[in-house]
Write an enzyme that holds these catalytic residues in place. Sequence first.
Site, PDB file in Angstrom:
ATOM      1  CB  SER A 140      46.793  36.869  40.702  1.00 15.87           C
ATOM      2  OG  SER A 140      46.193  35.989  41.595  1.00 15.87           O
TER       3      SER A 140
ATOM      4  CG  HIS B  22      42.402  35.182  37.726  1.00 15.70           C
ATOM      5  ND1 HIS B  22      42.253  36.548  37.771  1.00 15.70           N
ATOM      6  CD2 HIS B  22      42.874  34.815  38.941  1.00 15.70           C
ATOM      7  CE1 HIS B  22      42.621  36.984  38.960  1.00 15.70           C
ATOM      8  NE2 HIS B  22      43.001  35.955  39.691  1.00 15.70           N
TER       9      HIS B  22
ATOM     10  CD  GLU C 214      40.571  38.909  35.123  1.00 14.35           C
ATOM     11  OE1 GLU C 214      40.793  39.946  34.514  1.00 14.35           O
ATOM     12  OE2 GLU C 214      41.258  38.546  36.098  1.00 14.35           O
TER      13      GLU C 214
ATOM     14  CG  ASN D 222      44.530  40.588  40.672  1.00 14.94           C
ATOM     15  OD1 ASN D 222      43.934  40.995  41.662  1.00 14.94           O
ATOM     16  ND2 ASN D 222      44.576  39.301  40.351  1.00 14.94           N
TER      17      ASN D 222
END
Length: 290
Positions: free
Chosen positions: A118, A139, A151, A189
């Site tokens: 992450s 991701h 991602e 994130n």
Amino acid sequence: MFKTVGVVGAGQMGHGIALVSALKGVEVKLLDVSQEAIDAGMEKVRQGLERQEARGVIAQADADAAYKRIETSTDYAVFKDCDMVIEAASENEEVKRDIFKKLTPHLGAQAMLASNTSSISITRLAASTDRPAQFCGCHFMNPVPAMQLVELIRGLATAEETFAAFQEYAEALGKTVAVSEDFPGFIVNRILLPMINEAIYALYEGVGTVTAIDTAMKLGTKHPLGPLELADFIGLDTCLAILSVLHGDLADTKYRPCPLLVKYVEAGWLGVKTGRGFYDYSQDTPRPTR
Ligand code: NAD
């Protein structure tokens, strides 16, 4: 397109990556540290397939075939024929480096590697392996079957053909790719975790209760989940790990993890996965714990 894919970690993310890959006809090898962890992951795969079947998204034969396509093991030798292995173990750089060290001797020279991290630097993780050009950040979002986004993150050494192979894989799974540069937390994130941290600070400082904060953000900003519910869903240990990477790697105090989050993790109250976090999940309806 990858035909045989390895997944390290059978937790929330790993079991989901195994499930969506197997449903698209990919042979999957799933590894975790213990038989217990594997059994828990395969039970979640079974439930996930059953849910899709009950909603009429897939037929029973598809669910059965997908389940059978997932071979499990605690031995890295299971990855010997994989075109690609994706690491989806706990958000801890030492753990991930150690996994790549154990894993790479079992791989063919052409096999590609990915991390579902992450927040941790893809360039750094890639550099710890014997094949940085064949390494990519991939991701997935939680829950993997339901969330549309993947991602993709190029490390400094990621070759274009590696990136293209992961783009093809993500799109073959029916996902939409957003490309992020290799900065801590990437896009999702970098933006999401400071908001969650701020919600925990608001709770810590008494600005509002758990219910008030989540209601305010759901009804006031049209978020489908409140930030504290979402934190419980992600896992409070994972939230703390991501914030620690943002704080450490960007060296900016605005990412300082809230002490209340640290306390919850120290107590082992990690959210939905342990039955208690900002909510108590022991009854049918989650109840706020503060
Ligand atoms: P989790 O705690 O649900 O599962 C982690 C799994 O990794 C466990 O089954 C554990 O036994 C296994 N594991 C730990 N050490 C291992 C080792 N040395 N070898 C093999 N397996 C090992 O965590 P998760 O939520 O699935 O997160 C996994 C990764 O995905 C993390 O990097 C996390 O940051 C990332 N991620 C999480 C979310 C989320 O919302 N939870 C979303 C996107 C990405």
